[in-house]
Structure formats: structure tokens, C-alpha cells
Design a protein around this motif. Structure first.
Motif, PDB file in Angstrom:
ATOM      1  N   SER A  89       4.014   0.479 -20.756  1.00  0.00           N
ATOM      2  CA  SER A  89       3.084   0.926 -20.040  1.00  0.00           C
ATOM      3  C   SER A  89       2.814   0.361 -18.611  1.00  0.00           C
ATOM      4  N   LEU A  90       3.493  -1.049 -18.425  1.00  0.00           N
ATOM      5  CA  LEU A  90       3.243  -1.685 -17.145  1.00  0.00           C
ATOM      6  C   LEU A  90       4.481  -1.797 -16.293  1.00  0.00           C
ATOM      7  N   GLY A  91       5.301  -0.837 -16.834  1.00  0.00           N
ATOM      8  CA  GLY A  91       6.825  -0.810 -16.178  1.00  0.00           C
ATOM      9  C   GLY A  91       6.681  -0.412 -14.469  1.00  0.00           C
ATOM     10  N   THR A  92       5.936   0.755 -14.539  1.00  0.00           N
ATOM     11  CA  THR A  92       6.056   1.176 -13.064  1.00  0.00           C
ATOM     12  C   THR A  92       5.121  -0.057 -12.192  1.00  0.00           C
ATOM     13  N   PHE A  93       4.266  -0.315 -12.792  1.00  0.00           N
ATOM     14  CA  PHE A  93       3.301  -1.467 -11.856  1.00  0.00           C
ATOM     15  C   PHE A  93       4.266  -2.465 -11.466  1.00  0.00           C
TER      16      PHE A  93
ATOM     17  N   LEU B 118       7.813  -5.256  -7.481  1.00  0.00           N
ATOM     18  CA  LEU B 118       9.070  -5.835  -7.326  1.00  0.00           C
ATOM     19  C   LEU B 118       9.556  -5.227  -6.093  1.00  0.00           C
ATOM     20  N   LEU B 119       9.558  -3.959  -5.848  1.00  0.00           N
ATOM     21  CA  LEU B 119      10.041  -3.098  -4.887  1.00  0.00           C
ATOM     22  C   LEU B 119       9.583  -3.674  -3.410  1.00  0.00           C
ATOM     23  N   ALA B 120       8.283  -3.650  -3.624  1.00  0.00           N
ATOM     24  CA  ALA B 120       7.480  -4.039  -2.342  1.00  0.00           C
ATOM     25  C   ALA B 120       8.014  -5.235  -2.140  1.00  0.00           C
ATOM     26  N   LEU B 121       7.893  -6.330  -2.730  1.00  0.00           N
ATOM     27  CA  LEU B 121       8.373  -7.516  -2.315  1.00  0.00           C
ATOM     28  C   LEU B 121       9.587  -7.646  -1.855  1.00  0.00           C
ATOM     29  N   ALA B 122      10.549  -7.076  -2.457  1.00  0.00           N
ATOM     30  CA  ALA B 122      11.988  -6.956  -2.208  1.00  0.00           C
ATOM     31  C   ALA B 122      11.989  -6.255  -0.588  1.00  0.00           C
ATOM     32  N   VAL B 123      11.365  -5.329  -0.368  1.00  0.00           N
ATOM     33  CA  VAL B 123      11.349  -4.730   1.076  1.00  0.00           C
ATOM     34  C   VAL B 123      10.876  -5.906   2.078  1.00  0.00           C
ATOM     35  N   HIS B 124       9.761  -6.496   1.838  1.00  0.00           N
ATOM     36  CA  HIS B 124       9.331  -7.487   2.678  1.00  0.00           C
ATOM     37  C   HIS B 124      10.358  -8.729   2.913  1.00  0.00           C
ATOM     38  N   VAL B 125      10.916  -9.169   1.801  1.00  0.00           N
ATOM     39  CA  VAL B 125      11.897 -10.249   1.889  1.00  0.00           C
ATOM     40  C   VAL B 125      13.360  -9.812   2.740  1.00  0.00           C
ATOM     41  N   PHE B 126      13.651  -8.701   2.092  1.00  0.00           N
ATOM     42  CA  PHE B 126      14.878  -8.275   2.613  1.00  0.00           C
ATOM     43  C   PHE B 126      15.257  -7.315   3.789  1.00  0.00           C
ATOM     44  N   VAL B 127      13.907  -6.921   4.237  1.00  0.00           N
ATOM     45  CA  VAL B 127      13.861  -5.935   5.482  1.00  0.00           C
ATOM     46  C   VAL B 127      12.775  -6.426   6.340  1.00  0.00           C
TER      47      VAL B 127
ATOM     48  N   LEU C 211       0.871  -1.279   0.035  1.00  0.00           N
ATOM     49  CA  LEU C 211       0.009  -0.150   0.199  1.00  0.00           C
ATOM     50  C   LEU C 211       0.968   1.399   0.152  1.00  0.00           C
ATOM     51  N   LEU C 212       1.884   1.116   0.757  1.00  0.00           N
ATOM     52  CA  LEU C 212       2.811   2.462   0.824  1.00  0.00           C
ATOM     53  C   LEU C 212       3.524   2.678  -0.561  1.00  0.00           C
ATOM     54  N   PHE C 213       3.981   1.707  -1.114  1.00  0.00           N
ATOM     55  CA  PHE C 213       4.749   1.686  -2.529  1.00  0.00           C
ATOM     56  C   PHE C 213       3.665   2.164  -3.757  1.00  0.00           C
ATOM     57  N   VAL C 214       2.494   1.528  -3.479  1.00  0.00           N
ATOM     58  CA  VAL C 214       1.736   1.948  -4.689  1.00  0.00           C
ATOM     59  C   VAL C 214       1.110   3.371  -4.387  1.00  0.00           C
ATOM     60  N   ASN C 215       1.034   3.863  -3.061  1.00  0.00           N
ATOM     61  CA  ASN C 215       0.584   5.441  -2.958  1.00  0.00           C
ATOM     62  C   ASN C 215       1.881   6.231  -3.164  1.00  0.00           C
ATOM     63  N   LEU C 216       3.266   5.847  -3.065  1.00  0.00           N
ATOM     64  CA  LEU C 216       4.150   6.540  -3.461  1.00  0.00           C
ATOM     65  C   LEU C 216       4.583   6.737  -5.019  1.00  0.00           C
TER      66      LEU C 216
END
Ligand code: ASP
Length: 425
Positions: free
Chosen positions: A233-237, A242-251, A97-102
Motif C-alpha cells: 500500500s505504501l510502495g508508491t509513496f 526516495l526519488l525526489a530525495l535522490a533528485v535533490h542530492v544527485f542533481v 511537489l513535482l513528484f507527488v503530482n506526477l
């Protein structure tokens, strides 16, 4: 000296990407087409994994619950497991939710991106086909599928929630019947569980070949148009997920591992690598379950008792990557449709993502049906799901690895709080 399994799988993965992109779906050598070979290897491996799942889930849950000894132990373990599953899934969803709002991937140049992305009705029909029958179609359906009217049909159709519920009850009542019959059943089911682990070890030896086939097939099947979609078109999505998943796994997960269990996250990550790479290639946490159990027991040092209880449940019920993806995808589509994203809407998305991630089956593309539930709940048409189809498969591979990783962290955390001593520190 033999290479460690995760190295073998990693090498297979790299070779698969090279082979798949060189050959495409049409490539051949001396008259032999490559694509059917990839498909054959991948399907054989998937079949072998699927062959193990039903007896493995049933026998390990029954022995897990039956081995708890008394209702108090069972209640404690069950409570911890549910607590971990809900907290970790909620953290995952909030990260999404944080990343999609950012990043606001659904808004391009200040405008909702619906028109740019275009929506293809044929593509929707394809999803409808894919998801049909695999998952509950609405929220009450999730609860209904927990109590299957026919347990054999549930097993045959891969309705894991029903199978789990039945096995939990079976294991529990095994401890309530007369001692002699209870012991007999216990020995019977733990014998089956041991045999299933034996078969798993055999199948694991072929993981590099299976992973090669699965990944080469996926890479070969990507066409240039899809790549364009992905990048433009779907690059940012894609990046947001991927970024949010990475934060979950690596942080998030490492923080939990260090603070609650005092476990070295790097070592745990390495222990789980074969299972995570298999999850990545198969995009199915259920199919990966045999390997997850093997890695958690043999590499991470969790006892059989804890692993047998926590992991089969986790493979179906605890899906952090899926929950996160559902939230980001639904929010992205809502943004792209120009929906007003009030606090109430966002709260609804979070809640429904949490609930549906429990009911989503551990099979490829299962999230799609859950996302349509979220979309209709917040007032969007279900076919809006078409927006994310082009990138769903690749994101499925990543979110499934996250699902499996989170289950394994749950097993370690719970084992540690149960006072287990052999855990990899
Ligand atoms: N493929 C995922 C899994 O098996 C479920 C999903 O998110 O589609 O864990």
C-alpha cells in the motif's frame, strides 16, 4: 593499511542488515540474545554523540560569531547562510511537489486511497507520544521556542533553536564588551570547541560499531506485516519520497556545487560519506553534527570559521530532506483523503513545510509533528498522520542523510564565496 572510515561504516552497514535480518528480535547464539547487543551498541554510540552536542553547538556558534570580528562580516555571513538555507529548502520542497503530482501516490485506481490504507487509532496514540515535547506544536510555537525562558532547561531538553539563538547573542555581545574580557572569553570558548572536536574524533573511531548496532536493531525490528505495508500500500509513496530525495542530492545540489562553488560533487560526496552514513543510521542530524563538522573541515577543506557558523545552525534550521518529506507526506495524505488540491492548498503546503522545517528538531521522527501542523492547516484531522507511520522510520534515515548533505554543501558554497582557498575541488 587501515580501511578508510567510510568503507568501515559501509561494511558495518551491510553486516548489520545481514545480522539483523537473520537474528530478528528473538535470535540467540549460545544463550546470548543478539537484539539487546545491537541495542546496547547503538545506544552507547547515540549517547556518546548526544553527549557532545550541547557544548559543541554552544562553543562553535559563540566562537564562530565572536570570530567574525565586526557586525559587517557577521551580517554578510548570516545573510549568505539564510539565503542558501531558504533557497535549497524551497528547491527541495518544489522537487517533492513535482513528484507527488506526477505519481499521485494517494490515489489508487482513480480513488482516494484512504480506505485501502486503513487508519489505526492505536498507531496514532503512539506518534502522539513520540512527538510530544520534542517540537513546537504550532507555528507560533516555533518562534516562541527561539527565545527560551530558561537556557539551562533548553539545553537539557534539546531545544536547539533556543540554544542557538542564545549562543548567537552571546557571541555577538562578546565582540562588544571591553577588549580584554572579550579576548579572554574568546580563548575560553575556542578551547572548549577544540576539546569537543577532539572528543568527536574519538567517538568517530567507534562509528562502524555504533552504525552496526543501530542498523541491525532497526532491521531486526521490522516485522513481516510492516514489510507488506511497505511494498503493497505504501510502495508508491515510499518511491516518490526516495526519488525526489535522490533528485535533490544527485542533481540539484551537484548543480549548485559546480556552478556556484566550482567544486567536484563526487569528491565532495566522498568527503561527506562518513557523516551521511551516520545520519542514515542515527536518523538524527543533531546527533550527527560532530561528524558533519569533522568531515566538512578535515575532508572538504572548509575553514573552522565558516564551519563553526554554518553547520550548527544548519543542523537545526536547514532540513531539505525533511522539508521535502513534509510536503510529499502532507500531499499524499491529502490525496488519500480525497481533498481537493487547489493551487491555494498546494501553496499553503509549500509555505508551511518551509516554515516548519526550520522548527523541526534534528531528532528521529521529528517531521511527524510538522506534518500534523500542515494537515490541520489544510483542514485534515491530525490523526491522518497514521497513514505514513509504517514507513516513516526508513524514510527518516534517508531524509536525515539529505539534511546533512545539504548543510555540508551550504558550508562549501559559503566558504567559496568568502574566498577560501583550501576547499577540495
Ligand atoms: N530525523 C530528521 C533529522 O534529524 C528530522 C525529521 O525529518 O524527522 O534531521
Amino acid at each position: 593499511m587501515r580501511l578508510k572510515l567510510y568503507w568501515q561504516i559501509l561494511i558495518a552497514l551491510v553486516l548489520a542488515v545481514i545480522a539483523g535480518s537473520l537474528s530478528g528480535t528473538e535470535g540467540s547464539f549460545l544463550g546470548v540474545h543478539w537484539y539487546p547487543v545491537y541495542k546496547f551498541l547503538g545506544t552507547l554510540f547515540m549517547n556518546a554523540l548526544k553527549m557532545i552536542i550541547v557544548p559543541l553547538i554552544v562553543s562553535s556558534i559563540i566562537t564562530g560569531v565572536g570570530g567574525m570580528g565586526n557586525t559587517q562580516n557577521l551580517g554578510r555571513m548570516g545573510g549568505k547562510t539564510l539565503l542558501f538555507y531558504s533557497v535549497s529548502s524551497l528547491l527541495a520542497i518544489l522537487t517533492g511537489l513535482l513528484f507527488v503530482n506526477l505519481f499521485n501516490p494517494g490515489i489508487v485506481d482513480g480513488e482516494p486511497a484512504k480506505a485501502i490504507l486503513g487508519l489505526d487509532a492505536a498507531a496514532f496514540a503512539e506518534v502522539a507520544d513520540k512527538v510530544q515535547g520534542h517540537s513546537a506544536a504550532d507555528l507560533s510555537g516555533i518562534f516562541l521556542s527561539m527565545v527560551p525562558p530558561n537556557i539551562i532547561a533548553a539545553a537539557a531538553n534539546g531545544q536547539m533553536l533556543g540554544l542557538i539563538f542564545f549562543s548567537l547573542l552571546f557571541g555577538y555581545f562578546m565582540t562588544r564588551i571591553d577588549r580584554e574580557s572579550g579576548d579572554l572569553l574568546n580563548r575560553f570558548w575556542s578551547g572548549i570547541a577544540d576539546v569537543m572536536m577532539g572528543i568527536t574524533m574519538l567517538v568517530m573511531k567507534f562509528a562502524p560499531l555504533g552504525v552496526f548496532g543501530l542498523v541491525a536493531k532497526t532491521v531486526a525490528g521490522i516485522d513481516a506485516d510492516q514489510m507488506d505495508d511497505l511494498v503493497v500500500s505504501l510502495g508508491t509513496f515510499t518511491l516518490t519520497v526516495l526519488l525526489a530525495l535522490a533528485v535533490h542530492v544527485f542533481v540539484t545540489m551537484p548543480v549548485l556545487l559546480v556552478t556556484v562553488a566550482r567544486v567536484n560533487p563526487v569528491k565532495h560526496f566522498r568527503a561527506m560519506l562518513p557523516a551521511m552514513l551516520t545520519a542514515f543510521s542515527t536518523a538524527s542530524s543533531s546527533a550527527t553534527l560532530p561528524l558533519t563538522m569533522e568531515c566538512v573541515r578535515d575532508n572538504a577543506g572548509v575553514s573552522n570559521r565558516t564551519a563553526s557558523f554554518v553547520l550548527p545552525l544548519g543542523a537545526t534550521v536547514n532540513m531539505d530532506g525533511t522539508a521535502l518529506y513534509e510536503c510529499v507526506a502532507a500531499m499524499f495524505i491529502a490525496q488519500a483523503y480525497g481533498l481537493e488540491l487547489s493551487f491555494v492548498t498546494q501553496f499553503t503546503v509549500v509555505l508551511v513545510a518551509l516554515l516548519t522545517s526550520i522548527g523541526v528538531a534534528g531528532i528521529p521522527a521529528a517531521s511527524l509533528v510538522a506534518i500534523t501542523i500542515i494537515l490541520t492547516t489544510i483542514g485534515l484531522p491530525a490523526e491522518a498522520i497514521g497513514l505514513i507511520l509504517a514507513v516513516d522510520r526508513i524514510l527518516d534515515m534517508f531524509r536525515t542523510s539529505v539534511n546533512v548533505f545539504s548543510d555540508s554543501c551550504g558550508a562549501v558554497l559559503i566558504a567559496k564565496t568568502e574566498g577560501e582557498k583550501n576547499i577540495l575541488q
